[in-house]
Scaffold this active site. Structure first.
Site, PDB file in Angstrom:
ATOM      1  N   CYS A  83      49.227  38.178  29.419  1.00 25.05           N
ATOM      2  CA  CYS A  83      48.666  38.965  30.532  1.00 25.05           C
ATOM      3  C   CYS A  83      49.592  38.916  31.740  1.00 25.05           C
ATOM      4  O   CYS A  83      49.857  37.847  32.292  1.00 25.05           O
ATOM      5  CB  CYS A  83      47.275  38.419  30.896  1.00 25.05           C
ATOM      6  SG  CYS A  83      46.557  39.173  32.364  1.00 25.05           S
TER       7      CYS A  83
ATOM      8  N   CYS B 257      39.314  66.324  25.532  1.00 27.47           N
ATOM      9  CA  CYS B 257      37.943  66.434  25.020  1.00 27.47           C
ATOM     10  C   CYS B 257      37.972  66.819  23.538  1.00 27.47           C
ATOM     11  O   CYS B 257      38.515  67.858  23.162  1.00 27.47           O
ATOM     12  CB  CYS B 257      37.188  67.481  25.832  1.00 27.47           C
ATOM     13  SG  CYS B 257      35.629  67.990  25.115  1.00 27.47           S
TER      14      CYS B 257
ATOM     15  N   CYS C  98      35.993  70.108  22.656  1.00 27.65           N
ATOM     16  CA  CYS C  98      36.284  71.310  23.446  1.00 27.65           C
ATOM     17  C   CYS C  98      36.917  72.415  22.614  1.00 27.65           C
ATOM     18  O   CYS C  98      36.671  73.606  22.836  1.00 27.65           O
ATOM     19  CB  CYS C  98      37.200  70.961  24.625  1.00 27.65           C
ATOM     20  SG  CYS C  98      36.347  70.134  25.997  1.00 27.65           S
TER      21      CYS C  98
END
Length: 519
Positions: A94, A434, A437
């Protein structure tokens, strides 16, 4: 199928929330009376030492020796046996953990030198997931303060000085008493930001409010003295009075006097209004504090660090004029994880030139200054405050819609082609990411072909990821909106799951015409 959609305002707050959550910190705490038997737990992080100068390595190494290394077996025992334990949960891979680690180690050394009873510990949450989970570590990095094995949230900054200040306040030292000139000089060396209170006697209503404020505040170290000589070392501009409060920062606006009634709310507001520099340099370490500032109107200047050298003085002069009203922030445009989330909201994610923007977190508005100069920046700020500067809405270039059966709408043409049109408008709202879509778009294309020749109806579509308008508020993608010719204020939401026949019937109904309804 409906997909959750971020509206422009939702996207704005979602990005800020994501950034805040990235740096969010949990907290808990415990005591340190008996250090015997803990030597075997002391650990040194040697991995980072190859990348620093030898002197810096020695300092960091000594600091890291003060931090205990938890494993899967010793964490609960240490926490149960000590009153105050501040734990850092990290993962070796990290980046933010790596950035926080040296600050945490330096804070541990500083607390030890101050004689604090706070025991500092860390745990590799990836190596010991069960032990880390039992402590409440769910992300990286996470700070937990244990007080008699009971948790309490960490909610301060992430520099070593801020960690020390917060830990001392939460473990019984909200105010440091400075009695001599030597102590004053030592205090100044250790603190770049502090509030100093001068009182002839450490008693009375004003002093009580001062202590309450010191206890309530989590970020700023408070100091108190009854010596006027000591007070002048801590705050050279001190005014002659029986009680005084001032804030000291390491920047051009170094000394700020409190000039209100000694009430805890007044003191805390004074600190909120003045604790940041005139121009704050945004970093990974201070970003959480910046995003959560009580000043919700913020001007961001994006440029590289070399350009900042010529910008900083005029920016400070401007910031001084809008102090308490607007917070000024500089972002290194080359640090993508800090700059890009903001610049993307203006379609400027690839910009290398200086960019000046503003965000009003109270209402979700954002603003963009074209061709910024110091004079324009000042007028830009004035315009935002008096409402003469309009919010910014993204828009793609105006397309050529000649011969198009479905008009392409962009932010700049939403008014003229949708709201101001004397026709009924069937609008498809989509985004490139999307999943459903594309299916809806094919349906709309068939529907538009079916209604070819109906002069009272216009079919249109808009990419909501690249275009915004204050009157376009959608909650799901894809979306189908029908704007009746006689009333464009309240568009009708059409179901995207309907088949073509049902959609055609709805279009006929809302057009109030004799168009075909059979496919």
């Amino acid at each position: 199928m409906y997909s959750p959609k971020p509206t422009s305002r939702f996207i704005f707050f979602a990005i800020i929330l994501t950034l805040l959550l990235t740096f969010s910190i949990s907290v808990l705490s415990e005591d340190v009376d008996d250090m015997e038997g803990l030597e075997e737990l002391l650990a040194i992080d040697e991995q980072d030492q190859d990348h620093v100068q030898s002197s810096e390595t020695d300092v960091l190494s000594r600091a890291q020796r003060v931090v205990l290394e938890f494993n899967g077996e010793n964490s609960n025992k240490v926490i149960d046996e000590n009153e105050f334990v501040l734990v850092l949960g990290y993962a070796p891979w990290c980046v933010k953990s790596a950035e926080l680690m040296p600050h945490f180690a330096q804070a541990a050394m500083a607390l030890k030198e101050l004689g604090s009873r706070v025991l500092m510990a860390k745990i590799d949450a990836e190596r010991y997931p069960k032990a880390a989970g039992g402590l409440g570590i769910k992300g990286f990095p996470t700070l937990l303060l244990f007080v008699n094995a009971t948790s309490q949230a960490y909610n301060a900054g992430l520099t070593s000085e801020e960690i020390v200040t917060w830990a001392r306040k939460k473990t019984g030292v909200p105010v440091v008493r400075v009695s001599s000139e030597t102590e004053a000089n030592e205090f100044i060396k250790k603190h770049s930001l502090y509030a100093v209170g001068f009182f002839e006697k450490f008693e009375g209503p004003a002093y009580e409010e001062f202590v309450k404020a010191a206890t309530s505040d989590n970020e700023i170290q408070f100091a108190e003295t009854s010596s006027s000589e000591v007070a002048r070392i801590l705050f050279p501009d001190i005014k002659a009075t029986n009680h005084f409060l001032g804030l000291v920062k390491s920047e051009p606006e170094k000394f700020t006097s409190f000039e209100n009634t000694f009430k805890v709310d007044n003191i805390l507001q004074f600190l909120d209004d003045n604790k940041f520099p005139l121009v704050t340099l945004l970093t990974e370490i201070n970003s959480a504090r910046v995003y959560s500032s009580s000043n919700k109107l913020q001007v961001y200047v994006f440029s590289d660090v070399d350009e900042l050298k010529s910008l900083i003085e005029p920016l400070q002069n401007i910031a001084r004029k809008f102090k308490t009203q607007i917070m000024f922030i500089h972002v290194d445009i080359k640090v993508e994880n800090l700059a890009k989330p903001f610049l993307t909201m203006f379609g400027l994610e690839d910009s290398e030139d200086t960019v000046v923007t503003a965000f009003d977190y109270k209402n979700g508005s954002k603003y963009l200054l074209e061709d910024p100069t110091p004079a324009k920046t000042e007028n830009f700020c004035l315009g935002i405050l008096d409402g003469t500067v309009s919010p910014f809405y993204k828009s793609q270039p105006i397309p050529d819609n000649k011969e198009a059966s479905i008009l392409t709408i962009v932010g700049k043409t939403f008014d003229s082609l949708v709201l101001d049109s004397n026709k009924n408008v069937f609008l498809e709202v989509h985004t490139p990411w999307c999943f459903s879509c594309e299916t809806t778009s094919k349906q709309v294309e068939k529907l538009a072909k079916h209604f070819t020749g109906l002069e009272t109806l216009t079919f249109a579509r808009i990419d909501a990821s690249a275009n915004e308008h204050p009157r376009l508020q959608v909650n799901d993608y894809p979306a189908l909106l029908f704007y009746p010719a006689e009333d464009k204020t309240n568009p009708i939401i059409l179901p995207t799951k309907s088949n073509l026949k049902d959609l055609a019937k709805l279009v006929n109904k809302y057009c109030k015409s004799h168009a075909k309804d059979e496919l």
